[in-house]
Enzyme design. Sequence first.
Site, mmCIF file in Angstrom:
data_model
loop_
_atom_site.group_PDB
_atom_site.id
_atom_site.type_symbol
_atom_site.label_atom_id
_atom_site.label_comp_id
_atom_site.label_asym_id
_atom_site.label_seq_id
_atom_site.Cartn_x
_atom_site.Cartn_y
_atom_site.Cartn_z
ATOM 1 N N TYR A 144 0.863 -1.192 0.000
ATOM 2 C CA TYR A 144 0.000 0.000 0.000
ATOM 3 C C TYR A 144 0.887 1.226 0.000
ATOM 4 C CZ TYR A 144 -3.320 3.538 1.678
ATOM 5 O OH TYR A 144 -4.090 4.666 1.815
ATOM 6 N N ASP A 239 9.205 2.882 -0.173
ATOM 7 C CA ASP A 239 8.168 3.529 0.630
ATOM 8 C C ASP A 239 8.332 3.024 2.058
ATOM 9 O OD1 ASP A 239 5.918 4.284 1.988
ATOM 10 O OD2 ASP A 239 4.486 3.587 0.471
ATOM 11 N N LYS A 267 4.236 9.041 8.844
ATOM 12 C CA LYS A 267 3.950 8.474 10.178
ATOM 13 C C LYS A 267 4.928 8.952 11.262
ATOM 14 C CE LYS A 267 0.875 5.016 8.436
ATOM 15 N NZ LYS A 267 0.975 4.303 7.185
HETATM 16 C C1 LIG Z 1 0.336 4.859 5.817
HETATM 17 C C2 LIG Z 1 1.100 4.594 4.563
HETATM 18 C C3 LIG Z 1 0.995 5.435 3.442
HETATM 19 C C4 LIG Z 1 0.020 6.571 3.391
HETATM 20 O O1 LIG Z 1 0.300 7.539 4.340
HETATM 21 P P1 LIG Z 1 -0.879 8.565 4.761
HETATM 22 O O2 LIG Z 1 -0.198 9.477 5.731
HETATM 23 O O3 LIG Z 1 -1.957 7.734 5.354
HETATM 24 O O4 LIG Z 1 -1.291 9.258 3.526
HETATM 25 C C5 LIG Z 1 1.780 5.173 2.351
HETATM 26 N N1 LIG Z 1 2.639 4.145 2.347
HETATM 27 C C6 LIG Z 1 2.776 3.322 3.401
HETATM 28 C C7 LIG Z 1 3.758 2.219 3.345
HETATM 29 C C8 LIG Z 1 1.989 3.510 4.537
HETATM 30 O O5 LIG Z 1 2.115 2.670 5.564
#
Ligand SMILES: *Cc1c(COP(=O)(O)O)cnc(C)c1O
Length: 431
Positions: A144, A239, A267
């Site tokens: 994701y 990511d 995060k």
């Molecule tokens: C949470 C997350 C996102 C999205 O971040 P948001 O702050 O919710 O937009 C993208 N990539 C990864 C791996 C995530 O865990």
Amino acid sequence: MNRSKSDALHHEALSHLVGGVNSPVRAFKSVHGNPIYFEKASGAHVTDVDGNVLVDFVQSWGPLIHGHSHPKIIDAVHEKMLNGTSFGAPHLGEIELAKRVKKRFPHMDKVRFVSSGTEAVMSAVRLARGYTGRDMLVKFEGCYHGHVDSLMVSSGSGLATFGIASSPGIPQKTVATTLICPLDDLDAVKFLFEEHGDDIAAVVIEPLPANNGLLIQRPEFLSGLRTLCDAHESLLIFDEVISGFRFKKGSYGDLCGVTPDLTALGKVIGGGLPVGAYGARHEIMEQLSPLGPVYQAGTLSGNPLAMAAGATTLDLLDGEAYDYMEKLGALLEERMNIVLEKHGHPMRLVRMESLFWFSPGDGKPAIRADQIAKDAANLYADVHHSLLNRGYMLAPSAYEIGFISTSHDSSHILGLVTAMDEALTEMELTP
Ligand SMILES: *Cc1c(COP(=O)(O)O)cnc(C)c1O
């Protein structure tokens, strides 16, 4: 546990907010319940509007590595707030946070701050496309990357390398720029490069996929991606929005000895305020406006309160903090798996330092999305419900991971294990 006030607020919210929530997974849909309305939170605990106190292993879905309302983070934000909530102009706090990020991600010569993980990945992808002059992306099933159009793509049935949109509203032409592969399958990636190598701008991956279970990747797979990207002059984007700052020895890329071209963060970097970031070496970052032609901007980017929360969060993350979370994680893993085994329950706890997941099945944990047992959601829903009634808050979805923070202690860990033991005993008695 009485949740009548929560239920009433949820009912009222349904008239004003879509499904009563502002982010879908909060809706408790997959665990068949109503969302719980929080009133306040401190350390490892949240208090709901009915006065119930829960031990929280969701921790705002990852950002709160020091738990709720850490006094030093609150103080830092409060102090900054007295000087203004948003400047829309440069300030020292941005340099302070950038220096701390670069220290932990040495491949970044420059950093750009944004306001969410989604924005970070979306912008990193644009930069990669702008830098390479290519359009196509490779992504992996089960990763994701936020709600980015070109990454909300999953494989259809069979071995289709062109994906299907994971949501209506994503143009088919956008979907067609994204190639999709299973995790841990280097041959599949090789095949895509043979077919489309000259058109692939970037391979985008969560090096530690943690949004569809915790699918711990082999270092050899990630280094294989590095080699393929180098051979075809494509960029490798990690990511690490969820995995960043979670490990004592550095990023998950560092643990595997693989350096990406671009990293996206979110995060933990904002310590509970909205921050995302992406960074890379000079030649890539200098393609970004105002130095280069690739445009990306943000009214609230580098917000002073958010920068202060992030910098304080990272300062509190010393070796001792990581050792402490590792100790708690090891305790949880050992004790929880003893209980699950004792009950013959087909679920095992898998873990990387402070991140954990209840993996369905009692054999080898899944490392690809298609290896996750199909009954995961059902197995988890019952357990989730019972744990909640015993005062332990886990993510309301079988595919979301749990988070240990420096505010947890062994009593919270052992309490969760005991609650699981009781929950499983009760379920055995009431078939
Ligand atoms: C949470 C997350 C996102 C999205 O971040 P948001 O702050 O919710 O937009 C993208 N990539 C990864 C791996 C995530 O865990």
